[in-house]
Enzyme design. Structure first.
Site, PDB file in Angstrom:
ATOM      1  CG  ASP A  42      -1.947  -1.086   1.233  1.00 60.46           C
ATOM      2  OD1 ASP A  42      -2.442  -1.416   0.147  1.00 60.46           O
ATOM      3  OD2 ASP A  42      -2.270  -1.596   2.317  1.00 60.46           O
ATOM      4  CG  ASP A  79      -6.672  -1.501  -1.687  1.00 61.96           C
ATOM      5  OD1 ASP A  79      -6.914  -2.708  -1.845  1.00 61.96           O
ATOM      6  OD2 ASP A  79      -5.779  -1.084  -0.933  1.00 61.96           O
TER       7      ASP A  79
END
Length: 156
Positions: free
Chosen positions: A112, A130
């Site tokens: 991330d 995401d």
């Protein structure tokens, strides 16, 4: 349908390229300020799902992702041919699911790096897969609302 599978493939490629760049060029937890007090690029790893839930449950994620991917492909083939909106939503969902699956399979964690602070809330760090998943779900909700309204008009 080909173009919607290509959309999924583009999501996977851009997602994986961005994650490769983060892993190769940044140390873990290193942060680059893009917009002061709003947006940073922060190298982060997640062994769970959204907001860090279900940490270290890789087998669970493998099984769920495979079921979801099979379901998306089935639904694309069976129901999305007449709806570009539905096909776009499913293409984004497919690409996002596979993008994070690749991380879990080969890295045993998800990379991330998109780090936003909105007012005083530091939003959980996320990635492009995401983003595709969230946009895909949003489009799926819009499609469902439109489709339901069409059904009500046809019944009247």
């Amino acid at each position: 349908m080909f173009r919607y599978y290509m959309l999924g493939l583009i999501v996977i490629l851009v997602d994986q390229l961005s994650k490769w760049f983060i892993v190769e060029k940044m140390d873990i937890y290193e942060s680059i300020v893009v917009i002061e007090n709003f947006f940073n690029i922060t190298s982060h790893r997640n062994k769970g799902a959204a907001w860090g839930i279900l940490q270290d449950q890789m087998i669970f994620f493998y099984i769920i992702t495979l079921i979801v991917v099979i379901g998306i492909i089935y639904y694309m083939q069976k129901h999305a041919k007449q709806s570009p909106l539905l096909a776009t939503a499913l293409g984004l969902l497919l690409g996002g699911a596979i993008g994070n699956f690749i991380d879990r399979l080969f890295r045993k964690e998800v990379v991330d790096f998109l780090d936003f602070q909105i007012i005083n809330y530091n939003y959980p760090i996320f990635n492009l897969a995401d983003s595709a998943l969230v946009i895909g779900v949003g489009l799926l909700i819009i499609y469902t609302i439109i489709d339901e309204r069409k059904g009500k008009k046809e019944n009247v």
